[in-house]
Design an enzyme around this catalytic site. Structure first.
Site, short mmCIF file in Angstrom:
data_model
loop_
_atom_site.label_atom_id
_atom_site.label_comp_id
_atom_site.label_asym_id
_atom_site.label_seq_id
_atom_site.Cartn_x
_atom_site.Cartn_y
_atom_site.Cartn_z
CE1 TYR A 67 66.41 56.42 -50.22
CE2 TYR A 67 68.75 55.94 -50.11
CZ TYR A 67 67.45 55.67 -49.72
OH TYR A 67 67.21 54.66 -48.82
CD GLU A 101 63.96 55.59 -47.52
OE1 GLU A 101 64.80 54.80 -47.97
OE2 GLU A 101 62.82 55.70 -48.01
#
Lengths: 380, 289
Positions: free
Chosen positions: A101, A189
């Site tokens: 991530y 993101e």
């Protein structure tokens, strides 16, 4: 403002980040054609402005074009958290060796952009942050200098051991920061950032939230807006320069100032009613804004009464009064209107209203009580 | 006494010839604020209302006009630069009224101002008013009179509502400060609480918060640890749905964080009296005065 995954990926590609893109389809047939063109297995992904698409059944693997068509058929039109799926993204299915991530958010507590990276990817970052905060590495960026090369490299070493992957990830992080700034984002993101079995680093899914205050200077980003994914009344309000949020109650609220608008909703609830909306007509009012506000509120059939709560500072209460009179002359309103106004030009406003047959109150609590009585039928 | 502004405040208005800037400059002058200069690039050498000199730059307004405080009414695209211009010119207190400034611009301007040793109030705020002495910003002058209460708030019109109710009950204020509703701003609740604690004329404090972020929770902990004066609080947004920006850029419940309940609990846990309605502030303040 929220944008779709495929739009977010385009923002990443624009900065040079390797993203297996795929194409967007609005029909099952298109989805099958795209899968045929791409060749091999594909992922069919619902394009809606919410997380948890996978859990809701909005993301499916398809091994053949025929299967892609069937999955798209099932996903298109599906409801995910109250949103109807109008588009699907058909993306090549990636062979995944590892998932990470990486994200950057504008953080209120740090008052700066903050990077968050975790080698545990493909996950709900908020859940990891709550349950296992040590698994996330955070780094505060000085927005005057941006993400410095050594900072990007430091974060990359948290993700990968292979020098080649570390260099690739560091480059992607700097490109992600560039995309964050270029899009005027409050969040950008990549989740997951994967490695392939061959060791290549790729961005598979992306999410951006845009700071609404940036839109005036970023027309290309404003153009990404998808009005079909928003409440029609909210689109209408935004175009009229009003901040409007629809709620479930029956007391329509027209207020000046965000804090007072929230306090008015709370007071409706306090006296036993339910607010139908949040609506801030803003500081420099003009009668036209009030006309638009009334049109938008009365388009909701649930609304039983309209409550004005105006504390005139910059807002001139006579502007509001003129707006009420104009709007009700243009098209009669068949629900009662309770008006509370005080402050700048109050005497003029009261005169305008009384000449048009309206009465105005000066106390907020009395006005809210009256509106709730009318909405619940006790005031008749 | 009062905090941040008083009779020694010498104000420069950035954007004095604009619609909002000119309207509020007249209002501030009527209230008695010492407006010593205005700035509008290209209009240097003119005067406002025949008595306030207009300069092209804030530097000139400080050097020739003697300004020590600035108030900014310029459009969002130019506001962050206007803030940094005031800091460069040596202005001590910079009050930014402008709403809608990109958050990234504020993230850059804020540390710039701090490094110059200046204080920024706002942006997206109504400014401040020291009753009977000076007002900087847009708070209407007639809604309060001198008295013992200090008020700090994220909201403009909610502030007016509360101080007007206090005035109707015969209770006045030292200073009313609006810190603004943006996620990144210059002055916090805590900064104002500390200043009110140090001000001998302020006997009790009202703090008006709203949903979103953790400023109120941090301020509540600060009150318990550092304040001898009593604080009364109110939180707006108890009926706000999560995930929606309620007008103010910062007023948004993220997931389950930043709710009104959470903030009200933090107030209660730290000895702050919580008003259920804006009107209840009056009774709670009476009890502690």
């Amino acid at each position: 403002m929220n944008i779709h995954e495929y739009q977010a990926k385009e923002l990443l590609v624009a900065q040079g980040i390797p993203v297996p893109m795929g194409e967007v389809a609005t029909t099952a047939e298109q989805a099958g054609d795209i899968a045929r063109r791409l060749g091999g297995a594909v992922v069919v992904k619902a394009q809606v402005h919410t997380g948890g698409r996978g859990k809701a059944g909005g993301v499916k693997l398809a091994k053949t074009p025929e299967e892609a068509r069937e999955k798209a058929q099932a996903i298109l039109g599906m409801q995910i958290k109250g949103l109807t799926v109008e588009k699907v993204l058909i993306a090549p299915a990636a062979d995944i060796a590892s998932e990470a991530y990486v994200g950057v958010i504008m953080d209120r507590a740090s008052k700066a952009p903050v990077f968050m990276v975790s080698a545990a990817g493909g996950i709900d970052i908020e859940e990891v942050a709550a349950t296992n905060p040590d698994a996330i590495r955070k780094l505060v960026v000085d927005p005057r200098y941006g993400l410095l090369p050594h900072q990007a490299y430091l974060l990359a070493t948290e993700l990968y051991q292979e020098p080649k992957q570390q260099r690739a990830a560091a480059k992607i992080l700097q490109q992600l920061y560039a995309a964050f700034v270029a899009a005027g984002a409050s969040l950008a993101e990549i989740n997951p950032l994967i490695t392939t079995p061959e060791g290549e680093v790729r961005a598979i899914d992306a999410k951006f939230n845009i700071d609404d205050n940036e839109l005036f200077r970023l027309p290309a980003i404003e153009a990404l807006r998808d009005p079909s994914s928003e409440e029609p009344a909210e689109v209408d309000a935004r175009e009229a320069g009003l901040t409007f949020i629809k709620l479930d109650g029956n007391v329509g609220c027209v207020v000046n100032g965000a804090g007072l608008a929230m306090a008015t909703m709370d007071l409706v609830k306090y006296y036993g009613g339910e607010p139908a909306n949040f609506l801030d007509i803003g500081g420099s009012s003009n009668p036209e804004k009030v006309v638009n506000a009334l049109r938008i509120i009365t388009s909701d059939p649930q609304v039983k009464v309209i409550l004005f709560n105006i504390f005139g500072g910059i807002t001139r209460t006579d502007d509001v009064a003129n707006g009420i009179v104009t709007a009700t002359r243009q098209s009669p309103i068949d629900v009662p209107i309770v008006i509370r106004l005080t402050g700048t030009n109050e005497e003029i406003a009261v005169k305008i209203l009384s000449e048009a047959g309206f009465s105005a109150m000066t106390d907020m609590d009395e006005a809210v009580k009256r509106a709730v009585e009318l909405a619940t039928g006790e005031g008749k | 006494m009062s905090i941040l502004i008083d009779k020694s405040t010498r104000l420069v208005v950035q954007g004095i010839t604009g619609r909002d800037g000119s309207f509020h400059t007249r209002q501030m002058m009527e209230y008695g604020t010492s407006v010593v200069a205005g700035v509008t690039p290209g209009k240097g050498g003119q005067t406002f209302e025949g008595r306030v000199p207009i300069y092209n730059t804030v530097e000139k307004a400080v050097k020739e006009g003697g300004a020590n405080t600035s108030v900014i009414y310029v459009p969002p695209a130019f506001a962050a630069d206007a803030i940094m211009e005031a800091a460069d010119a040596g202005v001590q207190l910079i009050v930014c009224i402008t709403e809608g400034i990109p958050v990234l611009d504020m993230a850059r301007a804020r540390p710039y101002v701090l490094e110059k040793g200046a204080r920024l109030l706002g942006a997206n705020c109504p400014g401040l008013l020291s009753a009977g002495k000076s007002k900087v910003g847009i708070i209407p002058g007639h809604i309060t009179e001198p008295g013992p209460v200090g008020l700090v708030s994220k909201s403009g019109t909610l502030t007016y509502e509360v101080v007007f109710k206090l005035k109707a009950a015969g209770i006045g204020t030292t200073t009313c400060v609006g810190i603004g509703g943006d996620p990144i701003n210059g002055t916090s609740f805590i900064d104002c609480l500390a200043a009110f604690e140090a001000d001998p004329e302020t006997k009790a404090i009202v703090m008006l918060g709203e949903i979103g972020g953790t400023d109120e929770q941090e301020a509540a902990a600060y009150v318990k640890a550092n304040l001898s004066k009593k604080v009364v609080g109110f939180i707006a947004g108890q009926t706000a749905p999560p995930g929606r920006r309620m007008g103010h850029a910062g007023a948004i419940i993220s997931g389950s964080a930043g709710t009104a309940e959470e903030k009200i609990q933090a107030f209660r846990d730290n000895g702050i009296g919580v008003a259920q309605r804006p009107l209840d502030v009056v009774g709670l303040i009476r009890e502690v005065l």
